[in-house]
Enzyme design. Structure first.
Site, mmCIF file in Angstrom:
data_model
loop_
_atom_site.group_PDB
_atom_site.id
_atom_site.type_symbol
_atom_site.label_atom_id
_atom_site.label_comp_id
_atom_site.label_asym_id
_atom_site.label_seq_id
_atom_site.Cartn_x
_atom_site.Cartn_y
_atom_site.Cartn_z
ATOM 1 C CG ASN A 24 32.906 -39.209 -45.730
ATOM 2 O OD1 ASN A 24 32.929 -38.918 -46.924
ATOM 3 N ND2 ASN A 24 32.266 -40.280 -45.267
ATOM 4 C CG ASP B 33 35.280 -46.917 -40.534
ATOM 5 O OD1 ASP B 33 34.977 -47.830 -41.329
ATOM 6 O OD2 ASP B 33 36.266 -46.171 -40.694
ATOM 7 C CE LYS C 290 19.143 -27.057 -33.029
ATOM 8 N NZ LYS C 290 18.912 -25.628 -33.146
ATOM 9 N N PRO D 275 28.241 -51.765 -40.047
ATOM 10 C CG PRO D 275 26.466 -52.355 -41.433
ATOM 11 C CD PRO D 275 26.837 -51.442 -40.301
ATOM 12 C CG ASP D 276 34.130 -53.691 -43.613
ATOM 13 O OD1 ASP D 276 33.859 -53.684 -44.840
ATOM 14 O OD2 ASP D 276 35.258 -53.410 -43.164
ATOM 15 C CB ILE D 277 29.405 -52.369 -47.175
ATOM 16 C CG1 ILE D 277 28.518 -51.510 -46.259
ATOM 17 C CG2 ILE D 277 28.619 -52.843 -48.398
ATOM 18 C CD1 ILE D 277 28.108 -50.176 -46.854
ATOM 19 C CG PHE E 31 38.314 -47.022 -53.980
ATOM 20 C CD1 PHE E 31 37.549 -47.790 -54.837
ATOM 21 C CD2 PHE E 31 39.011 -45.931 -54.499
ATOM 22 C CE1 PHE E 31 37.475 -47.500 -56.189
ATOM 23 C CE2 PHE E 31 38.948 -45.621 -55.846
ATOM 24 C CZ PHE E 31 38.186 -46.399 -56.697
ATOM 25 C CE LYS F 33 41.861 -49.499 -44.592
ATOM 26 N NZ LYS F 33 41.669 -48.103 -44.921
ATOM 27 C CE LYS G 212 37.983 -53.187 -44.829
ATOM 28 N NZ LYS G 212 36.939 -52.162 -44.861
#
Ligand code: PMT
Length: 403
Positions: free
Chosen positions: A210, A279, A289, A306-308, A324, A338, A342
């Protein structure tokens, strides 16, 4: 400003790096310090005392033998006034005189007379730096408790390359803040920060990634450190220098970031998740390759990472947890979702997908939310924005701890 109210005597000796010292004065003052400059005769061959008078706002001290200067603020007064004496640049000659305890000018005399910490930023030709005499003096000074800042390595004024460059003014100002900042509002607090993207490998040459540059998270780490915190920065692959005084752990994928964070979370007081964590990752990363074949399209099967942030918030002995939220629309609404889902303490929401803020640029704006409140932090450079955010985090952290 973590040097607010701090008093620094800056000793400037006669090396070419003296031309950077006025900038150092400015940066120390920007951090809130009051600075008095003491120049050696050699330094005056490189920079005029008028320059230092202008940037420090005080007359420069350069002699032991002026009745007028001694009556106004003599060497003993200066030695007592200082919370810290920094010599930058410190030439080979000044290092030798300090190592031998000479008191043959104002600077060396006041350093003998002070009880405050002394630090030096060596700057000289690399052969002079590596000479056994200089290295011997360095050992003497280190053993005596003098803090040594640098030198860095690189191109030198003499046209050669090697160790001996004075550290840059901001780096020195940061180190001074670290030395004196232990009394900052986050002194004794351990802060764990994530920054940058995670890259999820498809094969040895391709990955999913990203646009995060890491700038926001690095600025947060630096801001926390300026407030006196002990900071660990878990960074995805970015090409940014580590802020002075911050411990850095490099990772590549979300799974690596998860492992690095979870290993340290229970020992942290505050966690700030500024990283743009993927995600999803490819279900299988090919060791070879992947060939393009003849199909017009390819399907990549993804599995959830995993959602840290949620894992930290839900862990035993969870730190005060700040997330964030990067959103392209309905920023506050999604961010509050969120925050609740969370089960974190605070969230800093930013708009992404627009020019000049968010991903991969110098500026950003945040809406910071917590259970019973919110605050907008206007568009500004990420460095000052991170400072404002960490002050808010510090306030909420204290409130939560006192409850
Ligand atoms: O790095 P820069 O170029 O300076 O850009 C800064 C930034 C835009 C990346 C930064 O300000 C930011 O918004 N970071 C969070 C980006 C993000 O992943 O947002 P999110 O809304 O998808 O995730 C919400 C929170 O969950 C974040 O704290 C994120 O770190 C965390 N998360 C997400 C997924 C996951 N698997 N684990 C997580 O911990």
């Amino acid at each position: 400003m973590s040097l607010e109210g701090r008093r620094i005597v800056l000793g400037v000796s006669g090396g070419i790096a003296a031309y950077k010292a006025p900038d150092l004065v400015r940066r120390l003052r920007d951090a809130g310090a009051s600075v008095r400059v003491v120049m050696t005769r050699g330094a005056e061959s490189f920079v005029s005392p008028m320059t230092f008078q202008a940037v420090s706002g005080h007359p420069v001290h350069d002699t032991l033998w002026s009745a007028e200067a001694e009556a106004a603020m003599g060497h003993i007064d200066l030695a007592r006034w200082a919370d810290l004496v920094l010599v930058a640049p410190a030439t080979a000659n000044v290092m030798a005189r300090l190592a031998h305890g000479l008191a043959d000018d104002l600077l060396t005399t006041l350093i003998l007379a002070t009880e405050s910490p002394v630090c030096i930023a060596p700057a000289m030709n690399h052969q002079m730096w590596l000479h056994p005499a200089t290295q011997g003096n360095l050992t003497v000074l280190e053993d005596r408790g003098v803090a040594i800042m640098g030198p860095g390595a690189g191109d030198q004024a003499c046209g050669e390359t090697g160790p001996g460059r004075m550290l840059e003014p901001q780096d020195l100002a940061d180190r001074v803040q670290l030395l004196l900042g232990r009394a900052g509002t986050l002194a004794g607090v351990k802060v764990l920060v994530t920054a940058g993207p995670t890259l999820e490998d498809l094969d040895p040459v391709r990955f999913l990634g990203n646009r995060s540059s890491g700038k926001m998270g690095f600025a947060v780490a630096e801001a926390a450190r300026r407030l006196g915190a002990e900071v660990t920065l878990v960074a995805g692959p970015v090409s940014l220098d580590t802020p002075a005084g911050v411990e850095r752990v490099n990772v590549r994928s979300a799974q690596e970031m998860y492992a690095a964070v979870m290993q340290r979370a229970a020992d942290s007081d505050i966690y700030v998740g500024a990283a743009a964590v993927a995600d999803f990752r490819p279900k299988l990363a090919s060791e070879e390759k992947i060939k393009k074949g003849t199909e017009d399209f390819q399907t990549i099967e993804l599995v959830r990472n995993p959602d840290i942030l949620a894992a930290v918030a839900g862990s035993e002995n969870a730190p005060f947890t700040v997330g964030f939220a990067a959103e392209t629309s309905d920023v506050e609404q999604y961010a509050r979702g969120k925050l609740d889902k969370k089960k974190i303490d605070m969230i800093a929401a930013n708009r992404v997908g627009v020019d000049h803020q968010g991903f991969d640029c110098g500026d950003n704006a945040l809406t910071v939310l917590w259970n019973e409140g919110r605050q907008d932090l206007a568009l500004q450079p990420k460095s000052s924005l991170a400072g404002a955010l960490m002050q808010l985090v510090e306030e909420r952290f204290r409130t939560a701890r006192d409850e």
